[in-house]
Design a protein around this motif. Structure first.
Motif, PDB file in Angstrom:
ATOM      1  N   PRO A  39       0.821  -1.221   0.000  1.00 26.12           N
ATOM      2  CA  PRO A  39       0.000   0.000   0.000  1.00 26.12           C
ATOM      3  C   PRO A  39       0.854   1.271   0.000  1.00 26.12           C
ATOM      4  CG  PRO A  39      -0.725  -1.546   1.715  1.00 26.12           C
ATOM      5  CD  PRO A  39       0.580  -2.063   1.197  1.00 26.12           C
ATOM      6  N   ARG A  97       3.076   4.088  -3.913  1.00 20.38           N
ATOM      7  CA  ARG A  97       3.230   5.422  -4.521  1.00 20.38           C
ATOM      8  C   ARG A  97       4.487   6.110  -3.987  1.00 20.38           C
ATOM      9  NH1 ARG A  97       1.926  10.633  -3.100  1.00 20.38           N
ATOM     10  NH2 ARG A  97       2.125  11.940  -4.944  1.00 20.38           N
ATOM     11  N   ILE A 114       7.751   4.261  -5.174  1.00 17.21           N
ATOM     12  CA  ILE A 114       8.167   4.559  -6.552  1.00 17.21           C
ATOM     13  C   ILE A 114       8.789   5.949  -6.632  1.00 17.21           C
ATOM     14  CG2 ILE A 114       7.274   5.088  -8.872  1.00 17.21           C
ATOM     15  CD1 ILE A 114       5.332   2.721  -8.504  1.00 17.21           C
ATOM     16  N   LEU A 115       8.147   6.925  -5.989  1.00 18.23           N
ATOM     17  CA  LEU A 115       8.673   8.299  -6.056  1.00 18.23           C
ATOM     18  C   LEU A 115      10.057   8.401  -5.429  1.00 18.23           C
ATOM     19  CD1 LEU A 115       5.497  10.468  -5.327  1.00 18.23           C
ATOM     20  CD2 LEU A 115       6.497   9.860  -7.538  1.00 18.23           C
ATOM     21  N   MET A 173      -3.559   0.949  -6.577  1.00 23.87           N
ATOM     22  CA  MET A 173      -2.927   2.250  -6.798  1.00 23.87           C
ATOM     23  C   MET A 173      -2.177   2.290  -8.125  1.00 23.87           C
ATOM     24  SD  MET A 173      -1.783   2.832  -2.920  1.00 23.87           S
ATOM     25  CE  MET A 173      -2.851   1.816  -1.901  1.00 23.87           C
ATOM     26  N   LEU A 174      -1.913   1.114  -8.681  1.00 26.18           N
ATOM     27  CA  LEU A 174      -1.263   1.047  -9.997  1.00 26.18           C
ATOM     28  C   LEU A 174      -2.296   0.941 -11.123  1.00 26.18           C
ATOM     29  CD1 LEU A 174       1.690  -1.459  -9.354  1.00 26.18           C
ATOM     30  CD2 LEU A 174       1.659   1.030  -9.066  1.00 26.18           C
TER      31      LEU A 174
END
Lengths: 287, 287
Positions: free
Chosen positions: B52, B55, B58-59, B93-94
């Motif tokens: 979860p 995001r 990845i950032l 989220m993807l």
């Protein structure tokens, strides 16, 4: 009443994980996904929407951290404006809270049970209550509701439930008289909205898009003119002219395509000139 | 092969949002929820589980950021070890990835369709494929699978599907011969695991709990002795004695109750003395 903006971006946040547009790679200040915490006494807190970034948002916000007991938390409940994944997915991350009341429109409660059965998964952890929005008073906060849109989330497009699917909240501190209006999704400037915001100290407005054509321009996607209106979001250019003196107006729920996320942009300046602000994550207001 | 540990904590992360135990308030280094990225060429990347926190992960990881085209991403697929929410919720989220292949055991694919219908929601965005785990070769990586547990996720307790519900992956770089074994959930030291890890350069092992009784002690919850075994996680004290020279061994998937998260703890020292490491988020290995 204390109001903390936990996240100020639309779905996907800013920058968006899968986007390398000029804005997302510009180094403009990052923003997590839209979520607000409110409290009358600074001890018990209510969330307005629950973003998928909720874990990081809580850890970054001292008043929301657990304690003093090993599993005591200051969260007392959740109010959902709609059933979008960006506003509700975080509920699954709060599943071990020990249970919280969740208020939402009837359509939203049903979508979270039928098309996206988050409720049954969360109920497996015990203590959760699912309550229809209405006039309620909770811990010194008086809440009222204004329907603002019938836009269904993508996963519930096939639903035949009548709306409203999206609401705005007006939250009044019974003791101080301070009023917050939270309206992160507006399909239009809705009937009754001027009255709903009349004595507000702060109005958090849908700032998803600045202009009607920005999404197709920024991502090279073939979305077509006016798509943002179809997506259920009145552009800032459409709402800026409706602001009047009295409340503080602030745009949140900013999409990664929205040029106002860049503090150096002319659009950012135009919002400030128009009498509204563009607060960053973590901004606190006292009403 | 490049291997980047995006997250190294068990469900809830460290500190856990709803926990104020001595460890969670100790200031020990934070860890996001378990997730690993692997790549043979450094250009196309595969995720092992999708937390979860994906995001933010990845950032925080330049090779996983979007580009050079406005919506080009370096992710090429996802492998799930099981159907736990902590390992699969990030898929939602993807959803706007433009589609990815997802490999998982049959039981997991069915759970994500029946008890937690993430697949139908994600499929609404187009381009996704759901594939049963088996011997596969993807972008220079040869993947094999070892069943390690029949533990169902809580939301699928009522399922009558036979297992395996949890697998470990062995991922070999066809060109370099480098081998990674990823086993974030081990109910026991499974049959065949010594052979499965025989020529591995790196084994990422289930480090959820250090000792069998720590969860009840840390949170004052009445979990009872041996609960961790029932929760499908062999404690580090049970696996440390099984390590042999050859591979690098690293414990990840650390629960917030696990004293090894504190670098100053005697348990942390005992793991290092036992020949394993406790890498932090962001650690990269080359195999």
């Amino acid at each position: 009443m204390r109001v903390i903006l936990l996240g100020t971006a639309a779905g996907g946040g800013f920058p968006q994980w899968n986007c390398a547009c000029a804005l997302c790679t510009s180094g403009a200040p990052p923003r997590t996904q839209d979520c607000v915490a409110v409290s009358a006494d600074g001890e018990g807190w209510y969330l307005l929407n629950v973003s998928p970034d909720i874990r990081a948002q809580i850890l970054a916000t001292p008043p929301l951290r657990a304690g003093p007991g090993p599993r005591e938390i200051p969260l007392r409940g959740v109010l959902l404006t709609d059933a979008e994944l960006d506003h509700s997915l975080g509920l699954l991350m709060l599943r071990e809270a020990g249970g919280l009341p969740v208020w939402a429109p009837d359509t939203v409660l049903r979508a979270l049970s039928d098309q996206f059965p988050a409720r049954s998964i969360i109920d497996g952890y015990g203590g959760w209550e699912w309550l229809s929005t209405s006039e309620i008073t909770i811990d010194g906060l008086r809440v009222s509701v204004l329907p603002v849109s019938d836009k269904r989330p993508k996963y519930a497009r096939s639903s035949t439930e009548d709306g409203p699917w999206v609401v705005a909240y007006r939250i009044e501190d019974v003791r101080t008289g301070g009023v917050l209006v939270y309206a992160p999704c507006l399909k239009s400037w809705p009937d009754g909205f001027d009255e709903f915001t009349r004595d507000a100290g702060l109005v958090l407005l849908d700032g998803t898009f600045y202009a009607p054509d920005e999404m197709s321009a920024a991502t090279e996607a073939k979305v077509g003119d006016g798509a943002q209106l179809a997506m259920g979001h009145l552009p800032i250019t459409g709402s800026l002219a409706r602001l009047r003196s009295g409340p503080r107006w602030a745009f949140t729920h900013l999409n990664n395509t929205n040029p106002v996320v860049d503090p150096a942009s002319p659009e950012h300046a135009a919002v400030l000139d128009g009498g509204a602000s563009l607060p960053l994550d973590g901004t606190e207001f006292k009403l």
